[in-house]
Motif scaffolding. Sequence first.
Motif, mmCIF file in Angstrom:
data_model
loop_
_atom_site.group_PDB
_atom_site.id
_atom_site.type_symbol
_atom_site.label_atom_id
_atom_site.label_comp_id
_atom_site.label_asym_id
_atom_site.label_seq_id
_atom_site.Cartn_x
_atom_site.Cartn_y
_atom_site.Cartn_z
ATOM 1 N N GLN A 139 2.842 -1.063 6.339
ATOM 2 C CA GLN A 139 3.098 -2.476 6.647
ATOM 3 C C GLN A 139 3.314 -2.688 8.138
ATOM 4 O O GLN A 139 2.789 -3.636 8.734
ATOM 5 C CB GLN A 139 4.327 -2.966 5.867
ATOM 6 N N ASP A 140 4.095 -1.794 8.759
ATOM 7 C CA ASP A 140 4.385 -1.962 10.183
ATOM 8 C C ASP A 140 3.161 -1.710 11.051
ATOM 9 O O ASP A 140 2.928 -2.417 12.041
ATOM 10 C CB ASP A 140 5.532 -1.038 10.600
ATOM 11 N N TYR A 141 2.368 -0.690 10.701
ATOM 12 C CA TYR A 141 1.142 -0.454 11.471
ATOM 13 C C TYR A 141 0.185 -1.635 11.352
ATOM 14 O O TYR A 141 -0.453 -2.028 12.336
ATOM 15 C CB TYR A 141 0.454 0.830 11.008
ATOM 16 N N ARG A 142 0.085 -2.208 10.156
ATOM 17 C CA ARG A 142 -0.787 -3.365 9.971
ATOM 18 C C ARG A 142 -0.274 -4.562 10.785
ATOM 19 O O ARG A 142 -1.055 -5.286 11.417
ATOM 20 C CB ARG A 142 -0.880 -3.732 8.487
ATOM 21 N N SER A 154 -2.468 1.321 16.971
ATOM 22 C CA SER A 154 -1.846 1.069 15.667
ATOM 23 C C SER A 154 -2.855 1.243 14.545
ATOM 24 O O SER A 154 -2.540 1.797 13.483
ATOM 25 C CB SER A 154 -1.252 -0.339 15.618
ATOM 26 N N LEU A 155 -4.077 0.778 14.762
ATOM 27 C CA LEU A 155 -5.131 0.920 13.749
ATOM 28 C C LEU A 155 -5.473 2.389 13.539
ATOM 29 O O LEU A 155 -5.657 2.837 12.389
ATOM 30 C CB LEU A 155 -6.367 0.136 14.179
ATOM 31 N N ALA A 156 -5.534 3.158 14.624
ATOM 32 C CA ALA A 156 -5.820 4.591 14.504
ATOM 33 C C ALA A 156 -4.707 5.313 13.749
ATOM 34 O O ALA A 156 -4.976 6.195 12.912
ATOM 35 C CB ALA A 156 -5.997 5.207 15.884
ATOM 36 N N LEU A 157 -3.471 4.944 14.018
ATOM 37 C CA LEU A 157 -2.342 5.554 13.305
ATOM 38 C C LEU A 157 -2.364 5.181 11.823
ATOM 39 O O LEU A 157 -2.023 5.998 10.961
ATOM 40 C CB LEU A 157 -1.024 5.118 13.948
ATOM 41 N N LEU A 158 -2.764 3.961 11.533
ATOM 42 C CA LEU A 158 -2.903 3.535 10.137
ATOM 43 C C LEU A 158 -3.966 4.367 9.434
ATOM 44 O O LEU A 158 -3.773 4.840 8.304
ATOM 45 C CB LEU A 158 -3.257 2.052 10.087
#
Length: 256
Positions: A139-142, A154-158
């Motif tokens: 949720q937080d990465y999104r 953030s998208l890469a970490l997701l």
Amino acid sequence: MSGMQRSVLSPRLGAIVKQGKTGRGNHGIRSTLDAWKRASPNSAFAWAASGYAYVATATAARGSNHAVSLIYLSEALRFNPALDDARIHRVYELVDFDEAAWGVAGASRVIQALPHAEDPLKARADAYMMEGDYAHAEQDYRAASALAPGDLQSLALLGSLYARQTHDWDMAWAVADQLIKARPDDSCGWMLRADVQQHQPRPGLKDTVEYFEAHFGNQNPGLHDIAVRMRSTLILQNHSGAKGLANKASRATAAR
């Protein structure tokens, strides 16, 4: 504070921060700042300078001594509560110090104060990851990605969460496609695509490896090592596939 006062005090602050960044003279920094504040107890600049100097010292300790870094970050915030970057920095240190729950709580307070900032969301997601709370991390990465769509971290970490933790291969594949479409010249999307192709597995690893080798393999030693590992994985995958087909053919022949 006047411009003249700042020009006089800035060299003093600069020397203190430089001392902190080199990791030398921590006791000297504390003594210098304490003397400054005693001499100028009403100087907002002296108190603010204490915060910045402690942040510099904490940064020097980061990665080698999490306890020391945490202490100096806490001191920085005591002297200068407006240092939001220090609060975020402290979340990561708490996670590395095995205090992820404390990190979540700290990040949540920053998010309340800065609801439209991406960085505290990423920090809290990191703390959730350490706790194994992948649903909240997702949720937080999104949310972070939505706040700053141009920042692909953030998208890469997701995507990494989907591939490495939850093994949601379809979602990881979709994120890899997003990363590649947004930045085909960045290695992150291609690494995520190869990760899915290797571990799901999914077809097309040969094409991905060849593209990665051609475009990223010689950029730096780290990417070169990744390219070598990708090639090794491809060789093993092909060997395993050929061996599997040979065994299948052997069993079919024996059954006749």
